[in-house]
Write a protein that holds these residues in place. Structure first.
Motif, PDB file in Angstrom:
ATOM      1  N   SER A   1     -30.687  17.444  13.922  1.00 54.94           N
ATOM      2  CA  SER A   1     -30.028  16.314  13.272  1.00 54.94           C
ATOM      3  C   SER A   1     -29.138  16.849  12.152  1.00 54.94           C
ATOM      4  O   SER A   1     -29.491  17.832  11.502  1.00 54.94           O
ATOM      5  N   ASP A   2     -27.989  16.221  11.908  1.00 57.08           N
ATOM      6  CA  ASP A   2     -27.143  16.666  10.789  1.00 57.08           C
ATOM      7  C   ASP A   2     -27.717  16.204   9.445  1.00 57.08           C
ATOM      8  O   ASP A   2     -27.182  16.522   8.399  1.00 57.08           O
ATOM      9  N   ARG A   3     -28.808  15.473   9.485  1.00 56.16           N
ATOM     10  CA  ARG A   3     -29.468  15.038   8.250  1.00 56.16           C
ATOM     11  C   ARG A   3     -30.623  15.996   7.936  1.00 56.16           C
ATOM     12  O   ARG A   3     -31.727  15.823   8.410  1.00 56.16           O
TER      13      ARG A   3
ATOM     14  N   SER B   1     -33.862  10.010   8.972  1.00 61.86           N
ATOM     15  CA  SER B   1     -32.892   9.971  10.058  1.00 61.86           C
ATOM     16  C   SER B   1     -33.508   9.284  11.261  1.00 61.86           C
ATOM     17  O   SER B   1     -34.721   9.123  11.348  1.00 61.86           O
TER      18      SER B   1
ATOM     19  N   THR C   1     -25.423  20.390  15.571  1.00 56.52           N
ATOM     20  CA  THR C   1     -26.083  19.196  15.040  1.00 56.52           C
ATOM     21  C   THR C   1     -25.485  17.942  15.664  1.00 56.52           C
ATOM     22  O   THR C   1     -24.343  17.949  16.148  1.00 56.52           O
TER      23      THR C   1
ATOM     24  N   SER D   1     -25.209  13.516  14.930  1.00 56.98           N
ATOM     25  CA  SER D   1     -25.339  12.474  13.904  1.00 56.98           C
ATOM     26  C   SER D   1     -26.282  11.377  14.383  1.00 56.98           C
ATOM     27  O   SER D   1     -26.566  11.266  15.584  1.00 56.98           O
ATOM     28  N   ASP D   2     -26.741  10.556  13.450  1.00 58.11           N
ATOM     29  CA  ASP D   2     -27.568   9.406  13.823  1.00 58.11           C
ATOM     30  C   ASP D   2     -26.817   8.494  14.798  1.00 58.11           C
ATOM     31  O   ASP D   2     -27.407   7.915  15.702  1.00 58.11           O
ATOM     32  N   HIS D   3     -25.527   8.353  14.570  1.00 54.18           N
ATOM     33  CA  HIS D   3     -24.704   7.505  15.435  1.00 54.18           C
ATOM     34  C   HIS D   3     -24.732   8.035  16.876  1.00 54.18           C
ATOM     35  O   HIS D   3     -24.895   7.276  17.838  1.00 54.18           O
ATOM     36  N   GLU D   4     -24.593   9.350  17.018  1.00 56.02           N
ATOM     37  CA  GLU D   4     -24.606   9.959  18.348  1.00 56.02           C
ATOM     38  C   GLU D   4     -25.992   9.866  18.988  1.00 56.02           C
ATOM     39  O   GLU D   4     -26.121   9.675  20.204  1.00 56.02           O
TER      40      GLU D   4
END
Ligand SMILES: *Cc1c(COP(=O)(O)O)cnc(C)c1O
Length: 337
Positions: A206-208, A229, A258, A260-263
């Motif tokens: 995750s990018d988070r 996330s 990474t 995103s949450d959107h992805e």
């Protein structure tokens, strides 16, 4: 000196865990194969008895305990799925299991652990604090600490996925592996590369708060602030005193990316509406990468779908999108992705 893991350890783990963890199917995805221009197969780890692959590592570890250690029981800190795996295997073996969780862990995961017979201890602002409390239990009650990822037996257990992939699909060219602490990626990459070093292993986080990726960039394990996330099972650090996974991921994983949450949300929708699978965020992260970066992934490729422990209400919100649009509309949106 670090003990180095070898393919033989993964093979030994496979023999031990048989009868507890299951051999999961490799399901071809028509929609993703069309997008990639070559075979894409989904490794459905959600079919494990606890809904996630972690039962493999837990079984490999607990079956190595001495009779005396079994008598005291085990303790662990986990964002959920490792705890479930440990609880499941402990119950199977008639052992006590204590699971320490941070307050970030969703309540559905806490309830599920209690149903599996574990003693749950919720507290601490993050995974590292939960980890410290687990160590405390180990010191005071004689319980054996079971690491979610940084343990040779756990890594070997997760690596059994790699053996199954190469046996079912000898021509596999790339494998996409979700990465948090890196036990899964270490074991899977070890198994795959031992047999065929040319197989491309792609890690996805995750990018988070991607702790492994930031640590690799820094050249040593570092603390990375934990962020909430959608892929909550990918949260948590890799431990400043990391013994195995940092160097194994560094040496064996070809690329770390990474999402995103959107992805991840889009991948959960795709999984449900197109592949007919319920996935949690982390479990959909390999799909998220494929949906975004398909041209960069050499087929035949395998995406590890690692877990399905998502709150059903939250899953429905994510699948339906804002305001739960008509199913037809969602289908159309997914078909265009
Ligand atoms: C634990 C977990 C991961 C990551 O595994 P690591 O060994 O910590 O890298 C990925 N997906 C799910 C669903 C998990 O529970």
């Amino acid at each position: 000196m670090l003990q180095r893991l070898a393919l033989a350890d993964v093979i030994a783990a496979r023999n031990r865990i048989e009868g507890i963890a299951v051999r999961t199917p490799l399901k071809p995805s028509e929609s993703l194969s069309a997008r990639l221009g070559g075979p894409v197969l989904l490794k459905i780890e959600t079919m494990q008895p606890t809904g996630a692959f972690k039962v493999r590592g837990a079984a490999a570890r607990l079956l190595e305990l001495s009779p005396a250690e079994r008598g005291y029981g085990v303790v662990t800190a986990s964002t959920g799925n490792h705890g479930r795996g440990v609880a499941y295997v402990a119950r199977h073996l008639g052992m006590r299991a204590v699971v320490c969780l941070s307050t970030l862990v969703p309540s559905n995961k806490v309830a599920a652990l209690r149903r599996l017979g574990a003693e749950v201890d919720v507290g601490g602002a993050n995974q590292d604090e939960a980890f410290d409390r687990a160590h405390e239990h180990a010191r005071t009650a004689g319980l054996t600490m079971v690491s979610p990822f940084d343990d040779a037996h756990v890594i070997a257990g997760q690596g059994t996925i790699g053996l199954e992939i190469i046996e079912a699909l000898p021509a596999v060219a790339s494998v996409i592996v979700p990465v948090s602490g890196g036990g899964l990626a270490s074991g899977v990459a070890l198994a795959l590369k031992s047999v065929r070093p040319d197989i491309r292993v792609i890690g996805v986080s995750s990018d988070r708060g991607p702790a492994m990726l930031r640590s690799l960039e820094a050249g040593r394990p570092i603390l990375v602030p934990e962020e909430e996330s959608l892929a909550d099972s990918l949260g948590g650090g890799i431990g400043l005193d990391n013994r195995y996974t940092f160097s194994m991921v560094r040496d064996l994983v070809d690329e770390m990316l990474t999402v995103s949450d959107h992805e991840v949300a889009a991948a959960m929708r795709h999984a449900y509406l197109v592949e007919r699978l319920v996935l949690e965020g982390a479990g959909a992260s390999a799909l998220a990468l494929l949906l975004r970066d398909a041209p960069a992934v050499p087929p035949p490729t395998v995406a590890l779908l690692t877990g399905d422990n998502v709150d059903p209400v939250r899953h429905r919100q994510i699948v339906c999108g804002d305001g739960c649009r008509a199913t037809e509309e969602i289908h159309r949106a997914c078909a265009q992705q």
